[in-house]
Scaffold this motif. Structure first.
Motif, mmCIF file in Angstrom:
data_model
loop_
_atom_site.group_PDB
_atom_site.id
_atom_site.type_symbol
_atom_site.label_atom_id
_atom_site.label_comp_id
_atom_site.label_asym_id
_atom_site.label_seq_id
_atom_site.Cartn_x
_atom_site.Cartn_y
_atom_site.Cartn_z
ATOM 1 N N PRO A 76 0.918 -1.373 0.076
ATOM 2 C CA PRO A 76 0.150 -0.348 0.136
ATOM 3 C C PRO A 76 1.332 1.014 -0.184
ATOM 4 C CG PRO A 76 -0.121 -1.000 2.036
ATOM 5 C CD PRO A 76 0.304 -2.708 0.944
ATOM 6 N N ALA A 77 1.664 0.713 0.202
ATOM 7 C CA ALA A 77 3.195 2.211 0.535
ATOM 8 C C ALA A 77 3.728 2.621 -0.584
ATOM 9 C CB ALA A 77 3.703 2.048 1.870
ATOM 10 N N ARG A 109 9.258 4.285 4.302
ATOM 11 C CA ARG A 109 7.984 4.179 3.486
ATOM 12 C C ARG A 109 6.956 3.256 4.025
ATOM 13 N NH1 ARG A 109 4.973 8.380 0.661
ATOM 14 N NH2 ARG A 109 6.693 10.251 -0.025
ATOM 15 N N CYS A 110 8.022 1.970 4.190
ATOM 16 C CA CYS A 110 7.764 0.672 4.738
ATOM 17 C C CYS A 110 6.291 1.024 6.019
ATOM 18 C CB CYS A 110 8.420 -0.536 5.175
ATOM 19 S SG CYS A 110 7.534 -1.883 4.975
#
Lengths: 155, 187
Positions: A76-77, A109-110
């Motif tokens: 999603p990221a 980002r994760c």
């Protein structure tokens, strides 16, 4: 009036300090407090805790990752980048037709949701429990395939 | 006959150990950098800057289970004038960014910034018009903590990393004696 004061003010305060005193006695007498002395001792992580990613191997030493990019699609990221390459018989990295030539995860980002692990058809990417990921430079957080890949288990 | 006193010299790995236990006298030998860095590293007062859900983990790290007070960081200050380190806990919206910058500017030197969580460090899943894509676009960040949200022990690890950074500081580096140019002055 004094009864209300005792019931509404003094009693809750005494009850609260009672817990503090109980813990203090426990700390002094039994030597076990509530605090986890973190760098020296670790708290037990929960069974399904998700932290640092690891690219796993088969027992034969071949990589499980086949470079299908399903993890990148599920993310999603959008923090995973996979670049696939063809396997040859001379230089075989994974059992399938293709393998991941480049595999990068941007750890900043994760969000550690574990969707990559769910999406992976071969169970190549797993999220382990190593949580000590803080670092100084932004560039250090792009984890390359070399950093993610599990070392070959010597038999 | 003076009493035999055991003195322990504070040292870190970068400086040579001048004497772990001195047998005679009560003299501690160290250098100014080490002394100052020890004082700074072991009394990091964070600024209360909880922006989102990461703030819950930040609060939990101060509570008794994890106890950030063991590292000298228990005193969360509500005013930037008394804080040393700003923990940006949560997504930084573009509307909040000028406020963050102003509060950072109000903190006295030396000051450090921990960017806690995916959203503060890079924007995380919020890659949209409203969220600043990384707090380092607004303030200089010293330590980044990945995680969504980072667990309290991950934050404590970041505080330890920051302490390591401070302990390796050279005092001269913190003060820039370079005069500002006219362009910087007017900007």
């Amino acid at each position: 009036m004094p009864f209300e004061v005792f019931r509404d003010v003094a009693k809750p305060i005494l009850a609260g300090f009672g817990i503090t005193a109980k813990r203090l006695v426990q700390q002094v007498t039994e030597g076990k407090g509530v605090t986890v002395q973190y760098p020296e001792e670790r708290r037990e992580q929960f069974g399904r805790t998700r932290w640092r990613h690891v690219l796993t191997r088969y027992d034969s030493g071949l990589e499980k990752c086949i470079g299908c990019s399903l993890c990148a699609g599920a993310c999603p990221a959008k923090c995973i980048y996979v670049e696939a390459a063809e396997n040859t018989d001379e230089d075989r990295k994974s059992p399938g037709e293709r393998y991941a030539a480049r595999y990068e995860i941007n750890m900043l980002r994760c969000i550690f949701c574990g969707y990559c692990q769910e999406a992976c058809p071969t169970g190549a990417i797993v999220l382990r429990k190593d949580f000590e990921l803080a670092n100084y430079e932004r560039e250090d957080f792009v984890y390359t395939k070399e950093m993610l890949l599990e070392p070959v288990r010597s038999l | 006959m003076p009493k035999r006193i055991e003195t322990v010299v504070f040292h870190d790995s970068s400086t040579p150990v001048l004497g772990d236990v001195q047998k005679a006298g009560s003299v501690v030998v160290t250098n100014f950098d080490t002394l100052l860095n020890q004082a700074r590293a072991n009394a990091l007062w964070p600024l209360t800057f909880g922006l989102a859900c990461c703030a819950i983990e930040m609060m939990a790290s101060v509570a008794s289970r994890f106890d950030l007070a063991r590292f000298g960081s228990e005193a969360f200050r509500a005013t930037p004038r008394q804080a040393d380190v700003m923990i940006i806990a949560g997504r930084l919206s573009k509307k909040m960014a000028p406020v963050l910058r102003q509060i950072y500017d109000q903190m006295p030197e030396p000051k450090w910034v921990i960017s806690m969580g995916a959203c503060a460090s890079s924007g995380g899943v919020y890659n949209n018009y409203a969220i600043v894509q990384g707090a380092d676009q607004v303030v200089p960040v010293d330590v980044y903590v990945p995680g969504c949200p980072p667990s309290p022990d991950a934050l404590i690890y970041a505080v330890m990393k920051l302490q390591q950074k401070i302990k390796h500081n050279k005092f001269g580096k913190l003060i820039e004696l370079k005069p500002r140019t006219l362009e910087e002055e007017s900007a």
